[in-house]
Scaffold this active site. Sequence first.
Site, PDB file in Angstrom:
ATOM      1  N   SER A 108       0.833  -1.204   0.000  1.00 33.09           N
ATOM      2  CA  SER A 108       0.000   0.000   0.000  1.00 33.09           C
ATOM      3  C   SER A 108       0.870   1.257   0.000  1.00 33.09           C
ATOM      4  CB  SER A 108      -0.963  -0.041   1.185  1.00 33.09           C
ATOM      5  OG  SER A 108      -1.986   0.914   1.051  1.00 33.09           O
ATOM      6  N   ASP A 156      -5.986  -3.584  -2.025  1.00 32.81           N
ATOM      7  CA  ASP A 156      -4.927  -3.212  -1.089  1.00 32.81           C
ATOM      8  C   ASP A 156      -4.249  -4.445  -0.485  1.00 32.81           C
ATOM      9  OD1 ASP A 156      -3.667  -2.310   1.473  1.00 32.81           O
ATOM     10  OD2 ASP A 156      -4.487  -0.387   0.838  1.00 32.81           O
TER      11      ASP A 156
END
Length: 738
Positions: free
Chosen positions: A69, A215
């Site tokens: 991320s 993510d």
Amino acid sequence: MSQCNPWGRNAPRLIAVIMILLAPLASAEERPKVGLVLSGGGAKGMAHVGVLRVLEEMRVPVDLVVGTSAGSAVGALYASGMPVSDIEQRFIEMDWLSSFRDDPGRVYKPVRRKQDDWRFPVVPGIGVRADGLRVGGGLIAGQNLGFILNELTHNAALVEDFDRLPIPFRAVATDLETGEQVVIGDGNLSEAIRASMSIPGVYAPVERDGQLLVDGGVANNLPISVARDLGADIIIAVDITDSLMETDELRGAFSVVGQLTTIMTRRNTDQQLDLLAEDDVLIRPDLEGYTSADFYDAPVLFELGASSAREHGVELRPLALSRKAWADWRDSVSAQDAGARIVSRIEIEDSRRLARDFLKERIRQRIGEPLDTARLEADLKRIYGLGYYEIVSYSTSSLPEGTVLTIRVQEKSWGPNYLSFGLSYEDNFDGETRFNLASSLRMTELNALGGEWQTGVQLGTEPWVRSQWYQPLDYGYERFLVLGGEYSRDTFSLFDAVGTRVTEVDVTFRKADLALGMEIGGNAEVRLIYARGYATVDEQIGQPVAPEGSVHQGGLAVQLVHDSLDDTFYPRDGGFAGLRGRFEREGLGSDREFDSVTGLALGTGSWKGLTLTGLVFGHAVTRGTPGIENAVRLGGFRRLSAYAPGEITGDNALMVSAYASQTFGGPLLPWFVGAGFEAGNAWPSLDEASWDSSVKSSSVFAGVDTFLGPVQVAAAYNNEDNWTAYLNIGFSFTQLFY
């Protein structure tokens, strides 16, 4: 008797410094392979940059980087050879809010889209199909984020194997179908980062090799295992994962949802922490009080990360290189100038509904010329501004004959038919209230050239219906036809010299029109319009001023519009210029013969939150008598604000105005205060117009900018000692022209 300590409270720190200085430096030939692992955490990921700064100060080399991320974004930039100082500067200067919007800016929309903005400003991502309503895969498709990442990683745009970056790199994402981690080590670097940071439900998933990726924090927020698999002997792990909240903190819906997300990431992070060995280094910056949304606190987050890294100086010192070895290593991982990339081929991918020529005509990049990234991104933003695509992106690859430029478009999964909505409200607290709700259905991509059919309906005090077909005559949209039909109803009032209403007339308009137009650049167009219809006086209260029955209308109009305003309702930059000549003739179906000219010029600019706006509006009848159904009405909010709507009505009108406002508050909910001055009037003939015969209005206002447009309260005072107050939602200056 106690002995005095000459070093005082600084003794532990001084001892640590001495130990660091005395520790042996790592040999460049025999040193261990160092893997840097950066966790996800939104804006808090900027603390990673501070850690990188300290590693460089201590001359600690990094042999591979793995990130999830936000950690993948920071790690990819460092792995691509970008200096830490440049990373810091980019993050400080970045418009973070734009990464959470898909719209690249109003300036990139065609003029015909801008004409709809003030009536249908709310585009919630709802599509209409035969089987029902459709919505997108996330609140944000990630269009602007893609442009930002492309720009940040442009030096590595031709690197398809991440082992060939100056520092080998891996990004970690999550397979949305299985929940398993996906380690990305090749392909387009910006796309890899984009996949790794696609927060579920916020950003739409990224499709890659048949997988939908979100993510990486869902599967592995601190991917130590990945670094181990890549051969790292020593791990430097930076963990910015949120801690779980206490029971007394879990009182609201948002805190509960946040806790559930933290449980998921904290659990897999703790599993990864168990893999750390004795010689590994774990850095946990103290980010108490900061959240994953604090993007505008970059300098503070940098320092918090740096401070935490310095606390681990004793552990890091054995990994440091000598000055000469460090200089050699730094040279080996510095970013190389990509140089001029000559484009040898342009490919278009995934354009299914529209012909590929539709896209090629909008790309100004030419084969055999160096890649012009700035111009290319401007072209792609204009393609996105058409409203057909969820994502418009590009990538480059290297072949022996040169660089291949690939344009990728992802058509909206909820298209090709879209709903939009609008609301307008104006109340002067003296019996004049206008309230309208509007909705539009736009059916797009109806043929290979991009034909569209749009129908809009407005209900309220000013009912309006319009349905039109828009047909481009070429792939580039330079020439087009518009065929439409329209119904509207409006109220005209006449006032006597002392401001008393003496007549109120309700008029209904029905018309059909055909326009031939041409776009001029990206922000202007010209149209030749033929319109035929009639106006009907439905009700007349007071002195009769209009004929009973229908008045036929028929004539030609020439309209030229330039619109570069950055916002429909509260512009801070750009300009608008509109000029329309109208020619009503009996031979074209009109009961009246007259010529008229309407013009509007608006300019605005901002500096440090102060916005200045100037406007000139005029309407003149140059021949014949138009009748009350064609009269110009002033009065109302920002149309000579201190007068009632329609209180100033006539065949000819002029108005000049100036406004100054100051914006306050944060970027998420800005509010403003300001003042304005307006002067103008309506006259039977422009020969009678003069400054002395004009009426003046001064106003003060305050408001907050919302997705519906600014919600404003205002008070206005005129030169006849009258006060008026307003509550207004959704006013646009361009309404004066359209």
